[in-house]
Motif scaffolding. Sequence first.
Motif, PDB file in Angstrom:
ATOM      1  N   LYS A 328      37.246 -30.457 -28.916  1.00 29.03           N
ATOM      2  CA  LYS A 328      37.011 -29.984 -30.071  1.00 29.03           C
ATOM      3  C   LYS A 328      38.634 -29.660 -30.748  1.00 29.03           C
ATOM      4  CE  LYS A 328      34.577 -26.956 -28.570  1.00 29.03           C
ATOM      5  NZ  LYS A 328      33.984 -25.639 -28.789  1.00 29.03           N
ATOM      6  N   ARG A 329      39.574 -29.788 -29.722  1.00 31.85           N
ATOM      7  CA  ARG A 329      40.657 -29.266 -30.601  1.00 31.85           C
ATOM      8  C   ARG A 329      41.494 -30.366 -30.853  1.00 31.85           C
ATOM      9  NH1 ARG A 329      44.751 -25.087 -29.701  1.00 31.85           N
ATOM     10  NH2 ARG A 329      43.279 -23.572 -28.377  1.00 31.85           N
ATOM     11  N   ASP A 330      41.096 -31.755 -30.118  1.00 29.34           N
ATOM     12  CA  ASP A 330      41.944 -33.078 -30.975  1.00 29.34           C
ATOM     13  C   ASP A 330      41.072 -33.312 -31.626  1.00 29.34           C
ATOM     14  OD1 ASP A 330      43.175 -35.102 -30.083  1.00 29.34           O
ATOM     15  OD2 ASP A 330      41.360 -35.981 -29.912  1.00 29.34           O
ATOM     16  N   LEU A 331      39.670 -33.101 -31.656  1.00 29.43           N
ATOM     17  CA  LEU A 331      39.090 -33.090 -33.589  1.00 29.43           C
ATOM     18  C   LEU A 331      40.086 -32.904 -34.398  1.00 29.43           C
ATOM     19  CD1 LEU A 331      35.284 -34.599 -31.853  1.00 29.43           C
ATOM     20  CD2 LEU A 331      37.908 -35.687 -32.562  1.00 29.43           C
ATOM     21  N   GLY A 332      40.171 -31.050 -33.812  1.00 25.75           N
ATOM     22  CA  GLY A 332      40.452 -30.153 -34.548  1.00 25.75           C
ATOM     23  C   GLY A 332      39.081 -29.441 -35.723  1.00 25.75           C
ATOM     24  N   VAL A 333      37.937 -29.601 -34.676  1.00 25.43           N
ATOM     25  CA  VAL A 333      37.259 -28.489 -34.839  1.00 25.43           C
ATOM     26  C   VAL A 333      36.763 -27.377 -33.905  1.00 25.43           C
ATOM     27  CG1 VAL A 333      36.099 -30.336 -36.146  1.00 25.43           C
ATOM     28  CG2 VAL A 333      35.302 -29.814 -33.354  1.00 25.43           C
ATOM     29  N   LYS A 334      35.999 -26.301 -34.687  1.00 25.80           N
ATOM     30  CA  LYS A 334      35.710 -24.706 -34.243  1.00 25.80           C
ATOM     31  C   LYS A 334      34.913 -25.205 -33.093  1.00 25.80           C
ATOM     32  CE  LYS A 334      35.226 -20.059 -34.331  1.00 25.80           C
ATOM     33  NZ  LYS A 334      34.307 -19.823 -33.702  1.00 25.80           N
ATOM     34  N   ASP A 335      33.417 -25.640 -33.734  1.00 23.79           N
ATOM     35  CA  ASP A 335      32.694 -25.614 -33.353  1.00 23.79           C
ATOM     36  C   ASP A 335      31.770 -27.099 -33.021  1.00 23.79           C
ATOM     37  OD1 ASP A 335      31.692 -23.191 -31.582  1.00 23.79           O
ATOM     38  OD2 ASP A 335      30.946 -22.480 -33.700  1.00 23.79           O
ATOM     39  N   MET A 336      31.201 -27.746 -31.994  1.00 19.02           N
ATOM     40  CA  MET A 336      30.573 -28.820 -32.395  1.00 19.02           C
ATOM     41  C   MET A 336      29.359 -29.185 -32.995  1.00 19.02           C
ATOM     42  SD  MET A 336      32.540 -31.027 -30.510  1.00 19.02           S
ATOM     43  CE  MET A 336      31.533 -32.721 -30.371  1.00 19.02           C
ATOM     44  N   GLY A 337      28.746 -28.066 -33.175  1.00 20.48           N
ATOM     45  CA  GLY A 337      27.658 -27.895 -34.751  1.00 20.48           C
ATOM     46  C   GLY A 337      27.441 -26.751 -34.991  1.00 20.48           C
ATOM     47  N   SER A 338      26.127 -26.569 -35.938  1.00 25.47           N
ATOM     48  CA  SER A 338      25.238 -25.161 -36.180  1.00 25.47           C
ATOM     49  C   SER A 338      23.781 -24.936 -35.559  1.00 25.47           C
ATOM     50  CB  SER A 338      25.484 -24.858 -37.251  1.00 25.47           C
ATOM     51  OG  SER A 338      25.549 -26.128 -38.301  1.00 25.47           O
ATOM     52  N   LEU A 339      23.212 -26.072 -35.147  1.00 26.35           N
ATOM     53  CA  LEU A 339      22.208 -25.732 -34.887  1.00 26.35           C
ATOM     54  C   LEU A 339      21.154 -25.016 -34.296  1.00 26.35           C
ATOM     55  CD1 LEU A 339      21.195 -29.676 -34.351  1.00 26.35           C
ATOM     56  CD2 LEU A 339      21.055 -28.462 -35.975  1.00 26.35           C
ATOM     57  N   LEU A 340      22.303 -23.887 -33.344  1.00 25.76           N
ATOM     58  CA  LEU A 340      21.711 -22.921 -32.287  1.00 25.76           C
ATOM     59  C   LEU A 340      22.850 -22.103 -33.347  1.00 25.76           C
ATOM     60  CD1 LEU A 340      21.858 -24.255 -28.713  1.00 25.76           C
ATOM     61  CD2 LEU A 340      19.839 -24.140 -30.698  1.00 25.76           C
ATOM     62  N   PRO A 341      22.182 -20.908 -33.936  1.00 22.53           N
ATOM     63  CA  PRO A 341      22.566 -20.016 -34.512  1.00 22.53           C
ATOM     64  C   PRO A 341      23.217 -18.334 -33.132  1.00 22.53           C
ATOM     65  CG  PRO A 341      20.545 -19.869 -35.659  1.00 22.53           C
ATOM     66  CD  PRO A 341      21.002 -20.992 -34.455  1.00 22.53           C
ATOM     67  N   GLY A 342      25.065 -17.985 -33.466  1.00 25.46           N
ATOM     68  CA  GLY A 342      25.589 -17.566 -32.133  1.00 25.46           C
ATOM     69  C   GLY A 342      25.782 -18.732 -31.273  1.00 25.46           C
ATOM     70  N   HIS A 343      25.457 -19.794 -30.913  1.00 23.04           N
ATOM     71  CA  HIS A 343      26.287 -20.493 -30.039  1.00 23.04           C
ATOM     72  C   HIS A 343      26.817 -21.278 -30.085  1.00 23.04           C
ATOM     73  CE1 HIS A 343      23.615 -18.816 -26.428  1.00 23.04           C
ATOM     74  NE2 HIS A 343      22.789 -18.321 -27.573  1.00 23.04           N
ATOM     75  N   GLY A 344      26.730 -21.982 -31.623  1.00 20.57           N
ATOM     76  CA  GLY A 344      27.093 -23.380 -32.281  1.00 20.57           C
ATOM     77  C   GLY A 344      26.391 -24.398 -32.323  1.00 20.57           C
ATOM     78  N   GLY A 345      27.155 -24.999 -32.178  1.00 25.44           N
ATOM     79  CA  GLY A 345      26.070 -26.244 -31.768  1.00 25.44           C
ATOM     80  C   GLY A 345      25.420 -26.565 -30.537  1.00 25.44           C
ATOM     81  N   ILE A 346      24.344 -27.482 -30.191  1.00 17.47           N
ATOM     82  CA  ILE A 346      23.709 -27.320 -29.154  1.00 17.47           C
ATOM     83  C   ILE A 346      24.575 -28.305 -27.138  1.00 17.47           C
ATOM     84  CG2 ILE A 346      22.018 -29.560 -27.618  1.00 17.47           C
ATOM     85  CD1 ILE A 346      20.796 -29.842 -30.023  1.00 17.47           C
ATOM     86  N   LEU A 347      25.851 -28.855 -28.137  1.00  8.55           N
ATOM     87  CA  LEU A 347      27.145 -29.698 -27.371  1.00  8.55           C
ATOM     88  C   LEU A 347      28.004 -28.250 -26.674  1.00  8.55           C
ATOM     89  CD1 LEU A 347      28.256 -32.686 -28.209  1.00  8.55           C
ATOM     90  CD2 LEU A 347      26.266 -32.176 -26.415  1.00  8.55           C
ATOM     91  N   ASP A 348      27.721 -27.613 -27.927  1.00 12.16           N
ATOM     92  CA  ASP A 348      28.656 -26.134 -27.403  1.00 12.16           C
ATOM     93  C   ASP A 348      27.704 -25.224 -26.231  1.00 12.16           C
ATOM     94  OD1 ASP A 348      31.100 -26.358 -29.930  1.00 12.16           O
ATOM     95  OD2 ASP A 348      29.402 -26.109 -30.970  1.00 12.16           O
ATOM     96  N   ARG A 349      26.450 -25.154 -26.639  1.00 15.96           N
ATOM     97  CA  ARG A 349      26.127 -24.561 -25.323  1.00 15.96           C
ATOM     98  C   ARG A 349      25.812 -25.825 -23.938  1.00 15.96           C
ATOM     99  NH1 ARG A 349      25.824 -19.816 -24.827  1.00 15.96           N
ATOM    100  NH2 ARG A 349      26.334 -21.059 -22.810  1.00 15.96           N
ATOM    101  N   VAL A 350      25.953 -26.578 -24.341  1.00 15.98           N
ATOM    102  CA  VAL A 350      25.643 -27.499 -22.767  1.00 15.98           C
ATOM    103  C   VAL A 350      26.231 -28.046 -22.243  1.00 15.98           C
ATOM    104  CG1 VAL A 350      23.139 -28.106 -23.966  1.00 15.98           C
ATOM    105  CG2 VAL A 350      24.861 -29.495 -23.911  1.00 15.98           C
ATOM    106  N   ASP A 351      28.104 -27.805 -22.688  1.00 19.91           N
ATOM    107  CA  ASP A 351      28.919 -28.544 -22.067  1.00 19.91           C
ATOM    108  C   ASP A 351      29.150 -28.065 -20.759  1.00 19.91           C
ATOM    109  OD1 ASP A 351      29.450 -25.927 -22.211  1.00 19.91           O
ATOM    110  OD2 ASP A 351      30.722 -25.744 -23.918  1.00 19.91           O
ATOM    111  N   SER A 352      28.879 -26.862 -20.600  1.00 18.80           N
ATOM    112  CA  SER A 352      28.740 -26.608 -19.212  1.00 18.80           C
ATOM    113  C   SER A 352      28.215 -26.912 -17.938  1.00 18.80           C
ATOM    114  CB  SER A 352      28.677 -25.436 -19.111  1.00 18.80           C
ATOM    115  OG  SER A 352      29.534 -24.765 -19.647  1.00 18.80           O
ATOM    116  N   ILE A 353      27.069 -27.655 -18.708  1.00 20.92           N
ATOM    117  CA  ILE A 353      25.679 -27.991 -17.803  1.00 20.92           C
ATOM    118  C   ILE A 353      25.805 -29.621 -17.425  1.00 20.92           C
ATOM    119  CG2 ILE A 353      23.105 -28.644 -18.129  1.00 20.92           C
ATOM    120  CD1 ILE A 353      22.900 -26.534 -19.163  1.00 20.92           C
ATOM    121  N   LEU A 354      26.485 -29.986 -18.539  1.00 20.85           N
ATOM    122  CA  LEU A 354      26.633 -31.668 -18.761  1.00 20.85           C
ATOM    123  C   LEU A 354      27.352 -32.068 -16.925  1.00 20.85           C
ATOM    124  CD1 LEU A 354      26.732 -32.520 -22.469  1.00 20.85           C
ATOM    125  CD2 LEU A 354      25.179 -33.199 -21.016  1.00 20.85           C
ATOM    126  N   ILE A 355      28.701 -31.550 -17.504  1.00 21.78           N
ATOM    127  CA  ILE A 355      29.563 -31.257 -16.206  1.00 21.78           C
ATOM    128  C   ILE A 355      29.106 -30.842 -14.285  1.00 21.78           C
ATOM    129  CG2 ILE A 355      32.092 -31.314 -15.211  1.00 21.78           C
ATOM    130  CD1 ILE A 355      31.607 -32.862 -17.880  1.00 21.78           C
TER     131      ILE A 355
END
Length: 370
Positions: A328-355
């Motif tokens: 996100k810092r390299d892309l210059g975005v704060k959140d990857m999306g806004s599909l999940l209110p209070g969490h940002g996007g889906i990727l903002d919520r599952v980033d820990s799960i994926l790795i």
Amino acid sequence: MAASGHPTRRDRRAAERAAERAHDPADPPDPTEPTDPTEPTDPTDPTELADPSDPDPSDPAHPTDPADPTRPADPTRPADPTEPTDPTEPTARAPRKAGRNLPAALAVAAVLIAVVGVGLFVPFGSPPKPWGFVALVLAGCLGGLWEFSRAVRTRGIELPLAPLWVGAVGILVSAYTAGTEALLVAFVLTAGGVLIWRVLDGGGPLALRDATVAILAAAYIPFLAGFLLLMLGQSQGPERVLVFLALVIANDTGGYIAGVLYGRHPLAPTVSPKKSWEGFAGSVVLAGLVGVAGALFLLDLPWYVGLVLAAVAVAAATLGDLSESLIKRDLGVKDMGSLLPGHGGILDRVDSILIAAPVVFTAMLLTLGG
């Protein structure tokens, strides 16, 4: 002589000195000369005697108004931000803010937990299997790929979503139904498919760049999520997945609470300034408790195995969170999306799960078997 009314030599000398001081203000007064108590004092003259009732500016018990040192300070008067402050004086520490809409985040988390629980433990089909959870993972990956494509578009990169979505379905279904080898084969086919699709759509350096980022997206999202379905396809699959998700949630929750309340020392200030070592310690403590409980009551394993699972989950989940922060810092975005209110996007919520998924999958494979 004094009684005759004529001025004495002492009086004449005092009058002469007074006349000289009137013409030369730099001449200090003679401390031996008597002063008239009824004469007003000059506030600009440091030799004048101060009124004992005036507050002492150097006395901390009697603060004075900075605009007028002779007037006591007004406790209701707001501080002037232009006035210099004493750097040695302790200042009140501003409370740390969570940086998210907490009620919305809790509501979305409750809904997701309910959906995951139903998907895991309400099987259907013939034979009955937790296809609901498979569908949830698939929907999350498709939405995550869409968010990723929108984020990289800020850099002028166009991802071929159609082959990515088709490949994601193949990767996830193959992982759940056919195992590790099928997961790898499906990923290789997806990588080849997006490369060919993008080259046919237009060659050159831009096509190679877009195809490379598309392969990265396939590896980061559906391929890593496939380990979650590999876990689900093993013995005690729903229980394994539940313990894994509980560990990741405990990592996020413990780090969030400890970081907000006690965070002082940044963990990775150049990557994620809000993460702190205190938050990391909170993740370790809460994940350790959840790991012990999961090992004893769900997986029928010794308690220390739960601590091992918690340790590897916290390490991998923290690395996953920091990895997405770098993206996100390299892309210059704060959140990857806004599909999940209070969490940002889906990727903002599952980033820990994926790795963490392949790491915990391997740890469970070594402790529980296939």
